[in-house]
Design a protein around this motif. Structure first.
Motif, PDB file in Angstrom:
ATOM      1  N   ALA A  81      -7.231   1.400  -0.103  1.00 31.47           N
ATOM      2  CA  ALA A  81      -8.130   1.145   1.025  1.00 31.47           C
ATOM      3  C   ALA A  81      -8.197  -0.340   1.349  1.00 31.47           C
ATOM      4  N   VAL A  82      -8.253  -1.175   0.325  1.00 27.07           N
ATOM      5  CA  VAL A  82      -8.318  -2.628   0.549  1.00 27.07           C
ATOM      6  C   VAL A  82      -7.040  -3.117   1.221  1.00 27.07           C
ATOM      7  N   GLY A 118      -2.025   8.309  -0.711  1.00 25.56           N
ATOM      8  CA  GLY A 118      -2.519   9.570  -1.211  1.00 25.56           C
ATOM      9  C   GLY A 118      -3.188   9.515  -2.571  1.00 25.56           C
ATOM     10  N   SER A 119      -3.279   8.331  -3.158  1.00 27.01           N
ATOM     11  CA  SER A 119      -3.868   8.224  -4.497  1.00 27.01           C
ATOM     12  C   SER A 119      -5.387   8.086  -4.448  1.00 27.01           C
ATOM     13  N   ASN A 120      -5.938   7.827  -3.285  1.00 25.25           N
ATOM     14  CA  ASN A 120      -7.375   7.586  -3.112  1.00 25.25           C
ATOM     15  C   ASN A 120      -7.889   6.447  -3.975  1.00 25.25           C
ATOM     16  N   ALA A 178       0.811  -1.219   0.000  1.00 29.38           N
ATOM     17  CA  ALA A 178       0.000   0.000   0.000  1.00 29.38           C
ATOM     18  C   ALA A 178       0.847   1.272   0.000  1.00 29.38           C
ATOM     19  N   LEU A 179       2.116   1.167   0.370  1.00 28.23           N
ATOM     20  CA  LEU A 179       2.966   2.365   0.455  1.00 28.23           C
ATOM     21  C   LEU A 179       3.018   3.173  -0.845  1.00 28.23           C
ATOM     22  N   PRO A 180       3.248   2.540  -2.001  1.00 30.31           N
ATOM     23  CA  PRO A 180       3.302   3.346  -3.229  1.00 30.31           C
ATOM     24  C   PRO A 180       1.966   4.001  -3.593  1.00 30.31           C
ATOM     25  N   LEU A 181       0.889   3.507  -3.028  1.00 27.53           N
ATOM     26  CA  LEU A 181      -0.441   4.031  -3.356  1.00 27.53           C
ATOM     27  C   LEU A 181      -0.901   5.147  -2.417  1.00 27.53           C
TER      28      LEU A 181
END
Length: 106
Positions: A41-42, A34-36, A29-32
């Motif tokens: 979220a999953v 702030g991408s919303n 999830a780290l690279p994602l």
């Protein structure tokens, strides 16, 4: 199971797997951040759920994994399967009876 080392390894495998899944989900999830994106979220949910599951399974209440870990340690010390099961079960009862009062006090 009357071999404490085997029971310990089997009981600790579940919480370790949960913690590893939490770490993997967090790292994915780290690279994602702030991408919303829904995948963010999953992955966040997966990380938190596995972290909580691993922690819950370590509660030393028999027959949870924490109670089985406790029984395997007691079995290693005493060498008596019946006595170690009784101690692990009795301590699980005390944990179970202490939890509701603690919730209402806080």
């Amino acid at each position: 199971m009357q071999r404490p080392g085997v029971e310990f390894r089997v009981a600790i495998a579940g919480p370790i797997a949960s913690f590893l899944l939490a770490v993997v989900a967090f790292l994915l999830a780290l690279p994602l951040r702030g991408s919303n994106a829904s995948s963010e979220a999953v992955l966040d949910y997966l990380a938190v759920a596995n972290l909580l599951l691993g922690g819950f399974n370590l509660i030393p209440g028999f027959p949870l994994d924490g109670g089985r870990i406790r029984r395997s340690i007691i079995l290693k010390v005493t060498g008596d399967f019946r006595k170690s099961t009784h101690i692990a079960y009795s301590s699980a009862l005390s944990h179970g009876s202490a939890r509701p009062q603690h919730i209402f006090i806080c």
